[in-house]
Design an enzyme around this catalytic site. Structure first.
Site, PDB file in Angstrom:
ATOM      1  N   ASP A 135      66.894  80.750  18.427  1.00 13.88           N
ATOM      2  CA  ASP A 135      68.104  80.164  17.861  1.00 13.88           C
ATOM      3  C   ASP A 135      69.316  80.186  18.794  1.00 13.88           C
ATOM      4  N   CYS A 189      57.832  61.273   5.953  1.00 17.71           N
ATOM      5  CA  CYS A 189      58.885  61.159   4.928  1.00 17.71           C
ATOM      6  C   CYS A 189      58.721  59.880   4.107  1.00 17.71           C
ATOM      7  N   CYS A 192      60.820  58.254   0.848  1.00 15.88           N
ATOM      8  CA  CYS A 192      61.544  59.318   0.124  1.00 15.88           C
ATOM      9  C   CYS A 192      62.957  59.479   0.685  1.00 15.88           C
ATOM     10  N   CYS A 195      66.304  64.340  -0.355  1.00 20.28           N
ATOM     11  CA  CYS A 195      67.238  65.294   0.279  1.00 20.28           C
ATOM     12  C   CYS A 195      68.603  64.654   0.508  1.00 20.28           C
ATOM     13  N   CYS A 199      72.358  66.204  -1.548  1.00 20.42           N
ATOM     14  CA  CYS A 199      73.367  67.031  -0.863  1.00 20.42           C
ATOM     15  C   CYS A 199      74.705  66.985  -1.608  1.00 20.42           C
ATOM     16  N   CYS A 215      78.507  70.205   5.956  1.00 18.44           N
ATOM     17  CA  CYS A 215      77.354  70.961   5.435  1.00 18.44           C
ATOM     18  C   CYS A 215      77.803  72.355   4.970  1.00 18.44           C
ATOM     19  N   CYS A 242      72.807  77.262   2.671  1.00 20.46           N
ATOM     20  CA  CYS A 242      72.450  76.360   1.568  1.00 20.46           C
ATOM     21  C   CYS A 242      71.025  75.887   1.792  1.00 20.46           C
ATOM     22  N   CYS A 245      68.852  70.758   0.287  1.00 19.67           N
ATOM     23  CA  CYS A 245      68.083  69.619   0.828  1.00 19.67           C
ATOM     24  C   CYS A 245      66.651  70.013   1.168  1.00 19.67           C
ATOM     25  N   CYS A 249      62.710  68.928  -1.498  1.00 21.88           N
ATOM     26  CA  CYS A 249      61.707  68.214  -0.695  1.00 21.88           C
ATOM     27  C   CYS A 249      60.305  68.393  -1.292  1.00 21.88           C
TER      28      CYS A 249
HETATM   29  C1  B12 Z   1      73.802  74.023  15.020  1.00 21.12           C
HETATM   30  C2  B12 Z   1      72.749  74.449  14.027  1.00 21.12           C
HETATM   31  C3  B12 Z   1      73.030  74.277  12.677  1.00 21.12           C
HETATM   32  C4  B12 Z   1      74.233  73.472  12.196  1.00 21.12           C
HETATM   33  C5  B12 Z   1      73.911  71.971  12.340  1.00 21.12           C
HETATM   34  C6  B12 Z   1      72.553  71.594  11.720  1.00 21.12           C
HETATM   35  C7  B12 Z   1      71.884  70.402  12.354  1.00 21.12           C
HETATM   36  N1  B12 Z   1      71.189  69.641  11.545  1.00 21.12           N
HETATM   37  O1  B12 Z   1      71.981  70.230  13.554  1.00 21.12           O
HETATM   38  C8  B12 Z   1      74.388  73.991  10.741  1.00 21.12           C
HETATM   39  C9  B12 Z   1      75.317  75.183  10.717  1.00 21.12           C
HETATM   40  C10 B12 Z   1      74.867  72.970   9.728  1.00 21.12           C
HETATM   41  C11 B12 Z   1      72.962  74.468  10.471  1.00 21.12           C
HETATM   42  C12 B12 Z   1      72.434  74.582   9.205  1.00 21.12           C
HETATM   43  C13 B12 Z   1      71.135  74.996   8.943  1.00 21.12           C
HETATM   44  N2  B12 Z   1      70.268  75.526   9.831  1.00 21.12           N
HETATM   45 CO1  B12 Z   1      70.592  75.536  11.748  1.00 21.12          CO
HETATM   46  N3  B12 Z   1      70.659  75.485  13.632  1.00 21.12           N
HETATM   47  C14 B12 Z   1      71.533  75.002  14.454  1.00 21.12           C
HETATM   48  C15 B12 Z   1      71.061  75.175  15.906  1.00 21.12           C
HETATM   49  C16 B12 Z   1      71.784  76.377  16.523  1.00 21.12           C
HETATM   50  C17 B12 Z   1      71.243  73.941  16.792  1.00 21.12           C
HETATM   51  C18 B12 Z   1      70.792  72.643  16.104  1.00 21.12           C
HETATM   52  C19 B12 Z   1      71.172  71.431  16.903  1.00 21.12           C
HETATM   53  O2  B12 Z   1      71.008  71.408  18.100  1.00 21.12           O
HETATM   54  N4  B12 Z   1      71.685  70.417  16.245  1.00 21.12           N
HETATM   55  C20 B12 Z   1      72.017  69.189  16.897  1.00 21.12           C
HETATM   56  C21 B12 Z   1      71.612  68.019  16.042  1.00 21.12           C
HETATM   57  C22 B12 Z   1      71.841  66.706  16.774  1.00 21.12           C
HETATM   58  O3  B12 Z   1      70.227  68.167  15.794  1.00 21.12           O
HETATM   59  P1  B12 Z   1      69.553  67.537  14.526  1.00 21.12           P
HETATM   60  O4  B12 Z   1      70.517  67.396  13.428  1.00 21.12           O
HETATM   61  O5  B12 Z   1      68.315  68.320  14.265  1.00 21.12           O
HETATM   62  O6  B12 Z   1      69.231  66.065  15.088  1.00 21.12           O
HETATM   63  C23 B12 Z   1      67.968  65.723  15.615  1.00 21.12           C
HETATM   64  C24 B12 Z   1      67.140  64.937  14.629  1.00 21.12           C
HETATM   65  O7  B12 Z   1      67.921  64.379  13.649  1.00 21.12           O
HETATM   66  C25 B12 Z   1      66.428  63.930  15.521  1.00 21.12           C
HETATM   67  N5  B12 Z   1      66.529  62.549  15.129  1.00 21.12           N
HETATM   68  C26 B12 Z   1      67.574  61.733  15.266  1.00 21.12           C
HETATM   69  N6  B12 Z   1      67.275  60.509  14.839  1.00 21.12           N
HETATM   70  C27 B12 Z   1      65.985  60.525  14.435  1.00 21.12           C
HETATM   71  C28 B12 Z   1      65.195  59.528  13.907  1.00 21.12           C
HETATM   72  C29 B12 Z   1      63.874  59.829  13.577  1.00 21.12           C
HETATM   73  C30 B12 Z   1      63.011  58.741  13.030  1.00 21.12           C
HETATM   74  C31 B12 Z   1      63.389  61.158  13.740  1.00 21.12           C
HETATM   75  C32 B12 Z   1      61.992  61.496  13.360  1.00 21.12           C
HETATM   76  C33 B12 Z   1      64.221  62.164  14.258  1.00 21.12           C
HETATM   77  C34 B12 Z   1      65.517  61.837  14.606  1.00 21.12           C
HETATM   78  O8  B12 Z   1      67.027  63.998  16.828  1.00 21.12           O
HETATM   79  C35 B12 Z   1      68.170  64.808  16.797  1.00 21.12           C
HETATM   80  C36 B12 Z   1      68.276  65.547  18.138  1.00 21.12           C
HETATM   81  O9  B12 Z   1      67.266  66.510  18.271  1.00 21.12           O
HETATM   82  C37 B12 Z   1      69.518  75.456  15.683  1.00 21.12           C
HETATM   83  C38 B12 Z   1      68.893  76.445  16.693  1.00 21.12           C
HETATM   84  C39 B12 Z   1      68.664  75.812  18.033  1.00 21.12           C
HETATM   85  N7  B12 Z   1      69.013  76.523  19.064  1.00 21.12           N
HETATM   86  O10 B12 Z   1      68.167  74.698  18.116  1.00 21.12           O
HETATM   87  C40 B12 Z   1      69.470  76.027  14.244  1.00 21.12           C
HETATM   88  C41 B12 Z   1      68.290  75.598  13.356  1.00 21.12           C
HETATM   89  C42 B12 Z   1      68.105  74.113  13.513  1.00 21.12           C
HETATM   90  N8  B12 Z   1      68.767  75.904  12.018  1.00 21.12           N
HETATM   91  C43 B12 Z   1      67.860  76.315  11.209  1.00 21.12           C
HETATM   92  C44 B12 Z   1      68.065  76.580   9.833  1.00 21.12           C
HETATM   93  C45 B12 Z   1      67.003  77.391   9.123  1.00 21.12           C
HETATM   94  C46 B12 Z   1      69.209  76.088   9.180  1.00 21.12           C
HETATM   95  C47 B12 Z   1      69.473  76.048   7.667  1.00 21.12           C
HETATM   96  C48 B12 Z   1      68.235  75.744   6.825  1.00 21.12           C
HETATM   97  C49 B12 Z   1      70.099  77.415   7.243  1.00 21.12           C
HETATM   98  C50 B12 Z   1      70.558  77.474   5.798  1.00 21.12           C
HETATM   99  N9  B12 Z   1      69.655  77.663   4.848  1.00 21.12           N
HETATM  100  O11 B12 Z   1      71.727  77.383   5.519  1.00 21.12           O
HETATM  101  C51 B12 Z   1      70.528  74.923   7.572  1.00 21.12           C
HETATM  102  C52 B12 Z   1      69.893  73.547   7.379  1.00 21.12           C
HETATM  103  C53 B12 Z   1      70.901  72.434   7.277  1.00 21.12           C
HETATM  104  C54 B12 Z   1      70.294  71.098   7.701  1.00 21.12           C
HETATM  105  N10 B12 Z   1      70.071  70.194   6.765  1.00 21.12           N
HETATM  106  O12 B12 Z   1      70.037  70.925   8.894  1.00 21.12           O
HETATM  107  C55 B12 Z   1      66.506  76.396  11.884  1.00 21.12           C
HETATM  108  C56 B12 Z   1      65.639  75.191  11.453  1.00 21.12           C
HETATM  109  C57 B12 Z   1      64.193  75.509  11.126  1.00 21.12           C
HETATM  110  C58 B12 Z   1      63.473  74.282  10.628  1.00 21.12           C
HETATM  111  N11 B12 Z   1      62.434  74.496   9.829  1.00 21.12           N
HETATM  112  O13 B12 Z   1      63.791  73.159  10.942  1.00 21.12           O
HETATM  113  C59 B12 Z   1      66.934  76.394  13.420  1.00 21.12           C
HETATM  114  C60 B12 Z   1      65.928  75.736  14.343  1.00 21.12           C
HETATM  115  C61 B12 Z   1      67.162  77.863  13.810  1.00 21.12           C
HETATM  116  C62 B12 Z   1      65.865  78.562  14.141  1.00 21.12           C
HETATM  117  N12 B12 Z   1      65.692  79.006  15.375  1.00 21.12           N
HETATM  118  O14 B12 Z   1      64.993  78.697  13.314  1.00 21.12           O
HETATM  119  N13 B12 Z   1      72.296  74.729  11.634  1.00 21.12           N
HETATM  120  S1  SF4 Z   2      63.064  65.259   0.731  1.00 23.72           S
HETATM  121 FE1  SF4 Z   2      61.589  65.860   2.335  1.00 23.72          FE
HETATM  122  S2  SF4 Z   2      60.080  64.181   2.380  1.00 23.72           S
HETATM  123 FE2  SF4 Z   2      61.853  63.427   1.260  1.00 23.72          FE
HETATM  124  S3  SF4 Z   2      63.071  62.381   2.855  1.00 23.72           S
HETATM  125 FE3  SF4 Z   2      63.851  64.468   2.681  1.00 23.72          FE
HETATM  126  S4  SF4 Z   2      62.759  65.599   4.231  1.00 23.72           S
HETATM  127 FE4  SF4 Z   2      61.602  63.695   3.930  1.00 23.72          FE
HETATM  128  S1  SF4 Z   3      72.143  72.475   3.635  1.00 28.54           S
HETATM  129 FE1  SF4 Z   3      73.155  71.895   1.702  1.00 28.54          FE
HETATM  130  S2  SF4 Z   3      75.142  71.067   2.302  1.00 28.54           S
HETATM  131 FE2  SF4 Z   3      73.857  71.164   4.168  1.00 28.54          FE
HETATM  132  S3  SF4 Z   3      72.952  69.146   4.301  1.00 28.54           S
HETATM  133 FE3  SF4 Z   3      71.501  70.387   3.144  1.00 28.54          FE
HETATM  134  S4  SF4 Z   3      72.094  70.081   0.977  1.00 28.54           S
HETATM  135 FE4  SF4 Z   3      73.777  69.338   2.224  1.00 28.54          FE
END
Ligand code: B12
Ligand code: SF4
Ligand code: SF4
Length: 387
Positions: A135, A189, A192, A195, A199, A215, A242, A245, A249
């Site tokens: 992480d 996905c 669907c 999620c 939110c 978020c 939180c 989302c 799923c």
């Molecule tokens: C910053 C961060 C956050 C931020 C931003 C989240 C985010 N979505 O980026 C915040 C604080 C909001 C957050 C929240 C959470 N996080 Co967080 N977070 C991180 C961190 C440190 C970096 C993530 C990052 O680089 N984000 C940058 C953005 C651009 O990435 P992204 O949103 O995933 O975007 C990608 C995809 O969308 C994809 N994409 C874009 N377009 C398309 C189109 C298609 C068709 C497809 C397939 C993909 C795709 O490409 C993008 C670039 O990779 C990582 C650890 C790490 N070092 O990687 C943990 C990490 C992602 N978090 C994690 C967790 C557990 C959470 C939470 C569940 C915690 C909680 N319960 O509150 C929530 C989930 C919220 C959510 N819906 O994402 C886990 C995820 C595990 C998993 N199963 O995926 C990680 C990997 C930590 C870990 N080492 O386990 N997090």
């Molecule tokens: S709820 Fe799960 S299966 Fe449905 S769009 Fe979101 S991530 Fe994909």
């Molecule tokens: S973690 Fe909660 S607030 Fe963040 S994107 Fe998912 S549903 Fe929305």
């Protein structure tokens, strides 16, 4: 089977034996969706998480940042258990994200990755240079894990694996030996969008794109200052992280349960009583939440969240504790959110304490919150105030 494949298979079985639930191998190369990450940063969706743009170059180029590395073992560890969230988030109780209801996963995964490193050396029959990340490193964990075939990106941006769900955390071990890489899984996905619609803060800009600034996970964990007023009400009873989302799923209907004792939920953190948190001193907070991920929010951030959740509870029972916080807490951030909470609950008790403190408070931000809270009491609950 060639030597690379054989070694990869042996290393993966050792990883499963160590207790990881998901294991795969990726090559050390730029992330497939590096452009999406850069665009996300350009849009400012990372908010105050300045470490993300600061380390973008390393995240986008692991092959330069760790130029000695030749392959990556990506691992996942499940944290879901059936006991989590019972009676959560009602009345004067709050909600803590599933992953944070016991010990910090960074420690747990870190130790296991060290064990895995030793196993890799044994299997390779030589000293292997390695570096572990969980992480916090300048690595895109999900990009690597998806390249290693652990899971695919859901529209909620979490990685999902059928039969496992998405309640798992990720880590990586970079190695200076070549292992046969795995292939990514196809995205499932389909049509669907459960999620995206679930939110509460409308944080998704669209599928796969999250505006982290909205978020609840960001607001309750990463944001250090005041929570934007318009996002406080939709936060509901969340005080740390939180899962909404993920909870909606379909792939999480029967998630793989955690076998890790360190993730088994602490009874006092499953659906925690909120009022007692308000009287925690800095020292008490550190003792109570020792080894817990909640420490990351620090006392001031966590109590800020608790105030918001108590305000959203609407319970008059919370007024005395919030009043005491508004009168006595040494942190202006906490007092400001206590004022908001009193304004949201309203009623005669809330209004009178707000007016009393208004006369002596000196911090301009707290005074502004009090003024707004007094107005909220008058506008939203005139009948309660008249009681
Ligand atoms: C910053 C961060 C956050 C931020 C931003 C989240 C985010 N979505 O980026 C915040 C604080 C909001 C957050 C929240 C959470 N996080 Co967080 N977070 C991180 C961190 C440190 C970096 C993530 C990052 O680089 N984000 C940058 C953005 C651009 O990435 P992204 O949103 O995933 O975007 C990608 C995809 O969308 C994809 N994409 C874009 N377009 C398309 C189109 C298609 C068709 C497809 C397939 C993909 C795709 O490409 C993008 C670039 O990779 C990582 C650890 C790490 N070092 O990687 C943990 C990490 C992602 N978090 C994690 C967790 C557990 C959470 C939470 C569940 C915690 C909680 N319960 O509150 C929530 C989930 C919220 C959510 N819906 O994402 C886990 C995820 C595990 C998993 N199963 O995926 C990680 C990997 C930590 C870990 N080492 O386990 N997090
Ligand atoms: S709820 Fe799960 S299966 Fe449905 S769009 Fe979101 S991530 Fe994909
Ligand atoms: S973690 Fe909660 S607030 Fe963040 S994107 Fe998912 S549903 Fe929305």
């Amino acid at each position: 089977m060639c030597r690379m494949e054989l070694l990869a298979e042996r290393v993966k079985s050792r990883a499963f034996a160590i207790g990881f639930d998901l294991v795969g191998v990726a090559a050390v190369s730029p992330p497939v969706r590096g452009n999406a990450f850069q665009t996300w940063l350009n849009q400012g969706y990372h908010g105050d998480m300045a470490y993300l743009p600061r380390t973008a170059e390393q995240r986008l180029h692991p092959e330069r940042f760790l130029s000695w590395a030749k392959s990556i073992i990506a691992v996942g560890l499940c944290y879901w258990s059936a006991e989590q969230h019972q009676n959560s988030g009602t009345g004067l109780r709050g909600r803590i994200a599933r992953y944070a209801q016991n010990k910090d996963y960074h420690e747990v995964l870190g130790k296991r990755l060290d064990q895995l490193w030793a196993a890799v050396c044994e299997e390779a029959g030589q000293d292997v240079q390695a570096r572990a990340f969980v992480d916090a490193g300048p690595i895109l964990d999900r990009e690597i894990a998806s390249a290693a075939g652990l899971a695919w990106y859901g529209k909620n941006t979490n990685l999902i694996r059928p039969g496992v769900g998405s309640y798992f955390v990720l880590g990586e071990l970079f190695l200076d030996i070549v292992l046969e890489a795995d292939s990514p899984l196809p995205n499932r996905c389909g049509d669907c969008r459960l999620c995206l619609d679930a939110c509460p803060t409308d944080a998704f800009v669209g599928p796969y794109i999250l505006d982290a600034r909205k978020c609840i996970s960001y607001l309750t964990i990463e944001l250090k200052g005041p929570i934007p007023t318009d996002l406080r009400e939709p936060m509901g009873s969340h005080v740390f992280g939180c899962d909404i989302c993920q909870d909606v799923c379909p792939y999480n209907i029967k998630p793989l349960a955690s076998t890790e004792a360190a993730f088994s939920p602490r009874p006092d953190l499953q659906a925690p009583e909120l009022i007692p948190f308000l009287s925690l001193t800095e020292h008490d907070f550190k003792v109570l939440l020792r080894e817990s991920p909640v420490l990351r929010a620090k006392r001031r951030g966590f109590l800020r969240n608790v105030c918001v959740a108590l305000g959203n509870s609407g319970q008059l029972e919370a007024v005395p504790a919030l009043a005491s916080t508004l009168r006595h807490d040494r942190d202006a951030l906490v007092r400001a959110h206590a004022a908001w909470a009193l304004g949201r609950i309203a009623g005669e008790g809330a209004t009178s304490v707000l007016r009393e403190v208004q006369a002596k408070e000196e911090d301009p931000v707290v005074l502004e919150e009090i003024a707004q809270a007094v107005r909220a009491c008058d506008v939203h609950h005139p009948q309660r105030n008249a009681q």
